[in-house]
Motif scaffolding. Structure first.
Motif, PDB file in Angstrom:
ATOM      1  N   LYS A   1      -3.874   2.408  11.977  1.00 11.07           N
ATOM      2  CA  LYS A   1      -5.137   3.136  12.132  1.00 11.07           C
ATOM      3  C   LYS A   1      -5.511   3.019  13.622  1.00 11.07           C
TER       4      LYS A   1
ATOM      5  N   TYR B   1      -5.625  12.131   9.709  1.00 16.53           N
ATOM      6  CA  TYR B   1      -5.258  11.204   8.647  1.00 16.53           C
ATOM      7  C   TYR B   1      -3.907  11.562   8.041  1.00 16.53           C
ATOM      8  N   SER B   2      -3.237  10.561   7.516  1.00 12.92           N
ATOM      9  CA  SER B   2      -1.962  10.703   6.796  1.00 12.92           C
ATOM     10  C   SER B   2      -0.913  11.446   7.618  1.00 12.92           C
TER      11      SER B   2
ATOM     12  N   ASP C   1      -2.799   6.751  10.533  1.00  7.98           N
ATOM     13  CA  ASP C   1      -3.960   7.516  10.987  1.00  7.98           C
ATOM     14  C   ASP C   1      -4.159   7.311  12.495  1.00  7.98           C
TER      15      ASP C   1
ATOM     16  N   LYS D   1       2.682  11.598   9.581  1.00  8.03           N
ATOM     17  CA  LYS D   1       4.016  11.050   9.440  1.00  8.03           C
ATOM     18  C   LYS D   1       4.255  10.058  10.579  1.00  8.03           C
TER      19      LYS D   1
ATOM     20  N   LYS E   1       4.953   5.737   1.663  1.00  6.09           N
ATOM     21  CA  LYS E   1       5.020   7.140   2.081  1.00  6.09           C
ATOM     22  C   LYS E   1       5.225   7.300   3.580  1.00  6.09           C
ATOM     23  N   GLN E   2       5.202   6.183   4.344  1.00 12.39           N
ATOM     24  CA  GLN E   2       5.400   6.211   5.796  1.00 12.39           C
ATOM     25  C   GLN E   2       4.348   7.077   6.490  1.00 12.39           C
ATOM     26  N   LEU E   3       3.064   6.700   6.306  1.00 12.59           N
ATOM     27  CA  LEU E   3       1.949   7.451   6.877  1.00 12.59           C
ATOM     28  C   LEU E   3       1.053   6.540   7.699  1.00 12.59           C
TER      29      LEU E   3
ATOM     30  N   ASP F   1       0.833  -1.195   0.000  1.00 11.36           N
ATOM     31  CA  ASP F   1       0.000   0.000   0.000  1.00 11.36           C
ATOM     32  C   ASP F   1       0.871   1.251   0.000  1.00 11.36           C
ATOM     33  N   SER F   2       0.310   2.338  -0.484  1.00  7.62           N
ATOM     34  CA  SER F   2       1.082   3.579  -0.552  1.00  7.62           C
ATOM     35  C   SER F   2       1.417   4.116   0.840  1.00  7.62           C
ATOM     36  N   CYS F   3       0.645   3.755   1.867  1.00  9.71           N
ATOM     37  CA  CYS F   3       0.950   4.249   3.210  1.00  9.71           C
ATOM     38  C   CYS F   3       2.275   3.691   3.716  1.00  9.71           C
TER      39      CYS F   3
ATOM     40  N   CYS G   1       0.912   2.601   8.022  1.00  5.58           N
ATOM     41  CA  CYS G   1      -0.410   2.012   7.770  1.00  5.58           C
ATOM     42  C   CYS G   1      -1.216   1.753   9.046  1.00  5.58           C
TER      43      CYS G   1
END
Length: 150
Positions: free
Chosen positions: A144, A110-111, A69, A113, A65-67, A60-62, A142
């Motif tokens: 949550k 959300y999103s 929630d 760092k 991008k190292q993100l 996944d892009s998270c 990723c």
């Protein structure tokens, strides 16, 4: 004079031929660049070791991008303020992230760092705030996370 004119006429096609080669090289280089970008944008596939079922997992892009929630759920009858500071080395970021939660509501950030965040949960007005809870939480790619305030 005829010889000069004749030499100029012969030189023009040679010059045009050189431009065509330069243009075709630029076009081919552009095509190569577009193909490279197309390959890099495709989702990456994680391969599975031999002997295990053949399942394909897309990254996944998270995680790239190292993100992550974070959500806070206020289960109290009062309005709550949450302040979060990202830890950078041994110090915390100067500007915090703020959330104000009304009674019995949930708010999310959300999103964010990934990293370690110091958080502070307070009740009350600006002059007389009461700290309910203070601590740190670690946000992984990723994640949550949901934190309940009781």
């Amino acid at each position: 004079m005829k010889k000069l004119l004749f030499a100029a006429v012969l030189a023009v096609p040679v010059a045009l031929q050189a431009q065509t080669t330069l243009t075709s090289d630029l076009v081919e280089g552009g095509k190569t660049l577009v193909e490279l970008i197309r390959v890099l944008k495709e989702p990456r596939i994680v391969t599975v070791a031999a002997g295990t079922p053949a399942t394909v997992t897309y990254i996944d892009s998270c995680s790239v991008k190292q993100l992550g929630d974070i959500s806070f759920k206020n289960k109290t009858d009062e309005t709550v303020q949450v302040s979060m500071f990202l830890r950078i080395g041994n110090v915390y970021a100067a500007t915090p992230l703020y959330l104000t939660l009304s009674a019995m509501t949930q708010e999310s950030l959300y999103s964010l760092k990934v990293g370690i965040y110091k958080y502070k949960i307070e009740i009350g007005e600006v002059d007389d705030k009461i700290t309910l809870h203070e601590g740190e939480l670690k946000l992984e790619p990723c994640d949550k996370l949901i934190r309940e305030i009781k």
